[in-house]
Design a protein around this motif. Structure first.
Motif, PDB file in Angstrom:
ATOM      1  N   MET A   1       0.815  -1.207   0.000  1.00 35.65           N
ATOM      2  CA  MET A   1       0.000   0.000   0.000  1.00 35.65           C
ATOM      3  C   MET A   1       0.853   1.263   0.000  1.00 35.65           C
ATOM      4  N   GLY A   2       1.165   1.691   1.172  1.00 36.39           N
ATOM      5  CA  GLY A   2       1.947   2.914   1.267  1.00 36.39           C
ATOM      6  C   GLY A   2       3.415   2.642   1.376  1.00 36.39           C
ATOM      7  N   ALA A   3       4.091   3.452   2.160  1.00 43.90           N
ATOM      8  CA  ALA A   3       5.513   3.237   2.374  1.00 43.90           C
ATOM      9  C   ALA A   3       5.714   2.133   3.401  1.00 43.90           C
ATOM     10  N   PRO A   4       6.813   1.455   3.301  1.00 41.95           N
ATOM     11  CA  PRO A   4       7.189   0.323   4.161  1.00 41.95           C
ATOM     12  C   PRO A   4       7.219   0.545   5.667  1.00 41.95           C
ATOM     13  N   LYS A   5       6.894   1.684   6.112  1.00 41.95           N
ATOM     14  CA  LYS A   5       6.853   1.891   7.567  1.00 41.95           C
ATOM     15  C   LYS A   5       8.222   1.738   8.214  1.00 41.95           C
ATOM     16  N   GLN A   6       8.916   2.787   8.212  1.00 42.20           N
ATOM     17  CA  GLN A   6      10.262   2.750   8.748  1.00 42.20           C
ATOM     18  C   GLN A   6      10.348   3.388  10.122  1.00 42.20           C
ATOM     19  N   LYS A   7      10.695   2.614  11.082  1.00 42.54           N
ATOM     20  CA  LYS A   7      10.739   3.138  12.446  1.00 42.54           C
ATOM     21  C   LYS A   7      11.919   4.094  12.642  1.00 42.54           C
ATOM     22  N   TRP A   8      11.682   5.074  13.473  1.00 42.07           N
ATOM     23  CA  TRP A   8      12.725   6.053  13.729  1.00 42.07           C
ATOM     24  C   TRP A   8      13.778   5.484  14.678  1.00 42.07           C
ATOM     25  N   THR A   9      15.022   5.719  14.311  1.00 41.86           N
ATOM     26  CA  THR A   9      16.103   5.278  15.185  1.00 41.86           C
ATOM     27  C   THR A   9      16.367   6.389  16.194  1.00 41.86           C
ATOM     28  N   SER A  10      17.103   6.048  17.236  1.00 41.96           N
ATOM     29  CA  SER A  10      17.383   7.084  18.231  1.00 41.96           C
ATOM     30  C   SER A  10      18.323   8.149  17.666  1.00 41.96           C
ATOM     31  N   GLU A  11      19.139   7.740  16.684  1.00 44.94           N
ATOM     32  CA  GLU A  11      20.032   8.718  16.056  1.00 44.94           C
ATOM     33  C   GLU A  11      19.201   9.752  15.301  1.00 44.94           C
ATOM     34  N   GLU A  12      18.225   9.251  14.586  1.00 43.91           N
ATOM     35  CA  GLU A  12      17.385  10.158  13.816  1.00 43.91           C
ATOM     36  C   GLU A  12      16.623  11.084  14.748  1.00 43.91           C
ATOM     37  N   GLU A  13      16.140  10.488  15.796  1.00 41.01           N
ATOM     38  CA  GLU A  13      15.378  11.270  16.761  1.00 41.01           C
ATOM     39  C   GLU A  13      16.239  12.376  17.364  1.00 41.01           C
ATOM     40  N   ALA A  14      17.445  12.015  17.710  1.00 44.15           N
ATOM     41  CA  ALA A  14      18.364  12.995  18.281  1.00 44.15           C
ATOM     42  C   ALA A  14      18.663  14.105  17.285  1.00 44.15           C
ATOM     43  N   ALA A  15      18.853  13.703  16.048  1.00 39.27           N
ATOM     44  CA  ALA A  15      19.149  14.682  15.007  1.00 39.27           C
ATOM     45  C   ALA A  15      17.974  15.640  14.836  1.00 39.27           C
ATOM     46  N   LEU A  16      16.803  15.082  14.910  1.00 36.64           N
ATOM     47  CA  LEU A  16      15.607  15.918  14.786  1.00 36.64           C
ATOM     48  C   LEU A  16      15.540  16.944  15.911  1.00 36.64           C
ATOM     49  N   LYS A  17      15.770  16.478  17.109  1.00 34.29           N
ATOM     50  CA  LYS A  17      15.732  17.388  18.255  1.00 34.29           C
ATOM     51  C   LYS A  17      16.789  18.473  18.135  1.00 34.29           C
ATOM     52  N   ALA A  18      17.962  18.059  17.780  1.00 29.95           N
ATOM     53  CA  ALA A  18      19.042  19.028  17.606  1.00 29.95           C
ATOM     54  C   ALA A  18      18.679  20.022  16.506  1.00 29.95           C
ATOM     55  N   GLY A  19      18.078  19.482  15.479  1.00 30.16           N
ATOM     56  CA  GLY A  19      17.680  20.344  14.365  1.00 30.16           C
ATOM     57  C   GLY A  19      16.667  21.386  14.795  1.00 30.16           C
ATOM     58  N   VAL A  20      15.748  20.966  15.634  1.00 30.97           N
ATOM     59  CA  VAL A  20      14.729  21.895  16.118  1.00 30.97           C
ATOM     60  C   VAL A  20      15.368  22.951  17.006  1.00 30.97           C
ATOM     61  N   VAL A  21      16.313  22.513  17.802  1.00 32.16           N
ATOM     62  CA  VAL A  21      17.005  23.461  18.676  1.00 32.16           C
ATOM     63  C   VAL A  21      17.746  24.497  17.834  1.00 32.16           C
ATOM     64  N   LYS A  22      18.349  24.017  16.777  1.00 31.82           N
ATOM     65  CA  LYS A  22      19.152  24.898  15.939  1.00 31.82           C
ATOM     66  C   LYS A  22      18.334  25.809  15.035  1.00 31.82           C
ATOM     67  N   HIS A  23      17.320  25.227  14.409  1.00 33.84           N
ATOM     68  CA  HIS A  23      16.568  26.008  13.431  1.00 33.84           C
ATOM     69  C   HIS A  23      15.161  26.389  13.861  1.00 33.84           C
ATOM     70  N   GLY A  24      14.654  25.706  14.873  1.00 39.12           N
ATOM     71  CA  GLY A  24      13.322  26.048  15.334  1.00 39.12           C
ATOM     72  C   GLY A  24      12.251  25.075  14.882  1.00 39.12           C
ATOM     73  N   VAL A  25      11.138  25.104  15.561  1.00 34.76           N
ATOM     74  CA  VAL A  25      10.017  24.235  15.217  1.00 34.76           C
ATOM     75  C   VAL A  25       9.378  24.728  13.923  1.00 34.76           C
ATOM     76  N   GLY A  26       9.111  23.838  13.045  1.00 30.24           N
ATOM     77  CA  GLY A  26       8.457  24.228  11.794  1.00 30.24           C
ATOM     78  C   GLY A  26       9.421  24.416  10.644  1.00 30.24           C
ATOM     79  N   LYS A  27      10.709  24.411  10.950  1.00 28.16           N
ATOM     80  CA  LYS A  27      11.710  24.587   9.899  1.00 28.16           C
ATOM     81  C   LYS A  27      12.183  23.232   9.391  1.00 28.16           C
TER      82      LYS A  27
END
Lengths: 156, 156
Positions: A1-27
């Motif tokens: 059907m859709g995409a294979p459903k890829q679970k988020w790794t903790s590395e990705e999660e950390a990168a996301l958080k860092a990204g939000v800290v750096k660039h802000g929510v919504g960026k």
DNA sequence: CGCTAGGGGTAGGGTTCT
DNA sequence: TAGAACCCTACCCCTAGC
């Protein structure tokens, strides 16, 4: 059907958080393009980032109570003319306990099904998230405060 | 930040359609200045009109099969105000002479399995929209035909 | 410089899968 | 039933080109 459903790794999660800290929510796109994170998040789209952040945000304060109950209060929204201030959407009573300081996290302590070891880490994690989100939502121009969180963030 | 996000009302939508019938597709500024519509659309820009028309066109043409399903299942859930106007339906099953083929404008990063025949729902307003768009695109000088649609348009 | 067309980006409700 | 991951627009912004 859709995409294979890829679970988020903790590395990705950390990168996301860092990204939000750096660039802000919504960026999301900005975070994705930042060489600092693109290496980790290259499999994700900006929409994926947005969705993931939404999930994280719910986790961070959803256990408690206030702040998100406004979502339930929203169902009918018709703005024919002269719309109201979009920021006034949250009709929460600014009575005593508000979202003033970095305190609300305390409230979410009671209902925590976590196992021992990572408990404090998760707690701090949520604290940071809540703080960032709050800062952003309340106008969030407090760059220095956000910057302060960066250090804390990378302590883990 | 950006603009506060103003949802289109059915009045505005109707005005836009009427405006297109009267002045043609692409004459956004003209529609906006027409006293007949300016009262309703006064808080929209010409670009807003263009964008909205783009959405409407997509809806009229390539509605994904999933959308069709969803529409069919649509809960009888009461509408607070008067959204979802009486254009409502033409429930009879569309045979086969429906719409041409218009592929969805979609660049999916993953699998793109389904493609099948685009059998759009036959809603009266969609037909009108399609007709108008087609007329306009194919040279669209058939004034009498357009005029015919005007009557239909205002039948409800 | 005004206007339109079209690409892009985000928010949020929905849907699917586990 | 719930939560995580993904989908689908609605709506807004930006800008090339006329």
């Amino acid at each position: 059907m859709g995409a294979p459903k890829q679970k988020w790794t903790s590395e990705e999660e950390a990168a996301l958080k860092a990204g939000v800290v750096k660039h802000g929510v919504g960026k999301w796109r900005t975070i994705l393009k930042d060489p600092e994170f693109s290496g980790v998040l290259y499999l994700r789209s900006n929409v994926d980032l947005k969705d993931k952040w939404r999930n994280l945000s719910v986790m961070a304060n959803g256990w408690s109570s206030r702040e998100k109950s406004r979502l339930a209060i929203r169902r009918v929204h018709q703005a024919p003319k002269h719309d109201e201030n979009p920021f006034a959407v949250a009709p929460f009573t600014p009575s005593d306990e508000d979202i003033v300081d970095v305190k609300p996290i305390q409230a979410s302590r009671d209902v925590v099904p976590f196992s021992g070891p990572k408990r404090s880490i998760v707690r701090l994690d949520n604290l940071i998230m809540e703080a960032i989100t709050t800062l952003k939502e309340t106008g969030g121009s407090n760059k220095t405060t956000i910057a302060a969180f960066i250090e804390v963030l990378f302590l883990f």
